[in-house]
Design a protein around this motif. Sequence first.
Motif, PDB file in Angstrom:
ATOM      1  N   TRP A 257       0.809  -1.211   0.000  1.00  0.00           N
ATOM      2  CA  TRP A 257       0.000   0.000   0.000  1.00  0.00           C
ATOM      3  C   TRP A 257       0.846   1.266   0.000  1.00  0.00           C
ATOM      4  O   TRP A 257       0.348   2.355   0.221  1.00  0.00           O
ATOM      5  N   GLY A 258       2.161   1.143  -0.261  1.00  0.00           N
ATOM      6  CA  GLY A 258       2.998   2.301  -0.517  1.00  0.00           C
ATOM      7  C   GLY A 258       3.821   2.835   0.641  1.00  0.00           C
ATOM      8  O   GLY A 258       4.588   3.766   0.465  1.00  0.00           O
ATOM      9  N   GLU A 259       3.687   2.287   1.816  1.00  0.00           N
ATOM     10  CA  GLU A 259       4.488   2.756   2.946  1.00  0.00           C
ATOM     11  C   GLU A 259       5.775   1.939   3.048  1.00  0.00           C
ATOM     12  O   GLU A 259       5.907   0.877   2.441  1.00  0.00           O
ATOM     13  N   GLU A 260       6.713   2.451   3.836  1.00  0.00           N
ATOM     14  CA  GLU A 260       7.946   1.727   4.100  1.00  0.00           C
ATOM     15  C   GLU A 260       8.131   1.570   5.605  1.00  0.00           C
ATOM     16  O   GLU A 260       7.826   2.474   6.379  1.00  0.00           O
ATOM     17  N   PHE A 261       8.604   0.401   5.992  1.00  0.00           N
ATOM     18  CA  PHE A 261       8.899   0.095   7.380  1.00  0.00           C
ATOM     19  C   PHE A 261      10.235  -0.620   7.433  1.00  0.00           C
ATOM     20  O   PHE A 261      10.624  -1.274   6.468  1.00  0.00           O
ATOM     21  N   THR A 262      10.922  -0.511   8.567  1.00  0.00           N
ATOM     22  CA  THR A 262      12.139  -1.299   8.695  1.00  0.00           C
ATOM     23  C   THR A 262      11.753  -2.757   8.921  1.00  0.00           C
ATOM     24  O   THR A 262      10.647  -3.058   9.395  1.00  0.00           O
ATOM     25  N   LYS A 263      12.673  -3.638   8.602  1.00  0.00           N
ATOM     26  CA  LYS A 263      12.429  -5.052   8.846  1.00  0.00           C
ATOM     27  C   LYS A 263      12.174  -5.292  10.336  1.00  0.00           C
ATOM     28  O   LYS A 263      11.338  -6.108  10.705  1.00  0.00           O
ATOM     29  N   ASP A 264      12.893  -4.567  11.172  1.00  0.00           N
ATOM     30  CA  ASP A 264      12.718  -4.707  12.615  1.00  0.00           C
ATOM     31  C   ASP A 264      11.304  -4.309  13.040  1.00  0.00           C
ATOM     32  O   ASP A 264      10.689  -4.983  13.876  1.00  0.00           O
ATOM     33  N   GLU A 265      10.772  -3.232  12.476  1.00  0.00           N
ATOM     34  CA  GLU A 265       9.390  -2.832  12.796  1.00  0.00           C
ATOM     35  C   GLU A 265       8.408  -3.919  12.390  1.00  0.00           C
ATOM     36  O   GLU A 265       7.447  -4.208  13.118  1.00  0.00           O
ATOM     37  N   LEU A 266       8.628  -4.530  11.243  1.00  0.00           N
ATOM     38  CA  LEU A 266       7.722  -5.573  10.771  1.00  0.00           C
ATOM     39  C   LEU A 266       7.815  -6.822  11.641  1.00  0.00           C
ATOM     40  O   LEU A 266       6.790  -7.459  11.926  1.00  0.00           O
ATOM     41  N   ILE A 267       9.021  -7.166  12.083  1.00  0.00           N
ATOM     42  CA  ILE A 267       9.174  -8.309  12.990  1.00  0.00           C
ATOM     43  C   ILE A 267       8.398  -8.051  14.280  1.00  0.00           C
ATOM     44  O   ILE A 267       7.683  -8.927  14.779  1.00  0.00           O
ATOM     45  N   HIS A 268       8.514  -6.838  14.813  1.00  0.00           N
ATOM     46  CA  HIS A 268       7.753  -6.488  16.019  1.00  0.00           C
ATOM     47  C   HIS A 268       6.248  -6.563  15.756  1.00  0.00           C
ATOM     48  O   HIS A 268       5.471  -7.017  16.610  1.00  0.00           O
ATOM     49  N   HIS A 269       5.828  -6.114  14.589  1.00  0.00           N
ATOM     50  CA  HIS A 269       4.414  -6.160  14.236  1.00  0.00           C
ATOM     51  C   HIS A 269       3.908  -7.606  14.191  1.00  0.00           C
ATOM     52  O   HIS A 269       2.805  -7.904  14.682  1.00  0.00           O
ATOM     53  N   ILE A 270       4.683  -8.499  13.612  1.00  0.00           N
ATOM     54  CA  ILE A 270       4.292  -9.909  13.526  1.00  0.00           C
ATOM     55  C   ILE A 270       4.060 -10.478  14.928  1.00  0.00           C
ATOM     56  O   ILE A 270       3.060 -11.163  15.184  1.00  0.00           O
ATOM     57  N   ILE A 271       4.972 -10.182  15.824  1.00  0.00           N
ATOM     58  CA  ILE A 271       4.853 -10.682  17.196  1.00  0.00           C
ATOM     59  C   ILE A 271       3.604 -10.119  17.869  1.00  0.00           C
ATOM     60  O   ILE A 271       2.813 -10.861  18.466  1.00  0.00           O
ATOM     61  N   ALA A 272       3.417  -8.809  17.782  1.00  0.00           N
ATOM     62  CA  ALA A 272       2.264  -8.166  18.420  1.00  0.00           C
ATOM     63  C   ALA A 272       0.948  -8.649  17.808  1.00  0.00           C
ATOM     64  O   ALA A 272      -0.053  -8.820  18.519  1.00  0.00           O
ATOM     65  N   HIS A 273       0.939  -8.887  16.514  1.00  0.00           N
ATOM     66  CA  HIS A 273      -0.264  -9.352  15.824  1.00  0.00           C
ATOM     67  C   HIS A 273      -0.754 -10.666  16.415  1.00  0.00           C
ATOM     68  O   HIS A 273      -1.937 -10.832  16.721  1.00  0.00           O
ATOM     69  N   GLU A 274       0.164 -11.601  16.605  1.00  0.00           N
ATOM     70  CA  GLU A 274      -0.247 -12.896  17.145  1.00  0.00           C
ATOM     71  C   GLU A 274      -0.725 -12.756  18.582  1.00  0.00           C
ATOM     72  O   GLU A 274      -1.745 -13.335  18.961  1.00  0.00           O
ATOM     73  N   ILE A 275      -0.017 -11.982  19.384  1.00  0.00           N
ATOM     74  CA  ILE A 275      -0.420 -11.801  20.778  1.00  0.00           C
ATOM     75  C   ILE A 275      -1.823 -11.196  20.847  1.00  0.00           C
ATOM     76  O   ILE A 275      -2.650 -11.604  21.669  1.00  0.00           O
TER      77      ILE A 275
END
Length: 157
Positions: free
Chosen positions: A106-124
């Motif tokens: 959708w056109g945004e940029e995130f660091t790989k580290d931010e995405l890893i944190h997002h994956i963890i938070a998403h599951e929790i």
Amino acid sequence: MLKFFEYNWQVRDEWFNWCNQLTAEELVKDRIGGVGSILYTLFHIVDVEHSWIRHIQGKENIDIEFTKYNTLEKVNYLSDTFRIDIADFLQTYMNQTKNELVSVPWGEEFTKDELIHHIIAHEIHHIGQLSVRARELELNPVSADFIRRKFKSVDSY
């Protein structure tokens, strides 16, 4: 970071075992809030984790259809299969490229580290929803406790 993936995987496996006490009808019954049924919530967790990791790796997303993984056994198998590849990736990824930017569809940029944190938070987040579902069924949910758990190392997956 690896401990949180191990935590999520351990809790997820406990939810798969917890689900064995439910009928197939209860597993797929549509629920208010969240992403729908208990089974679909587990599928969604697995699918999203896999999709984001592939995106971080620069790989094409694989569209996984719930209709092909619509039983507890199939979602559990999918989880176990994807986990092997994800664990391999996490072994090599962790501190080497965490600040690299990833463009999302959708056109945004995130660091790989931010995405890893997002994956963890998403599951929790979704595991919390499963706990509410358990209480609605007057059953005890899987423990979300982190500090009393014994973890395998990621390389044992």
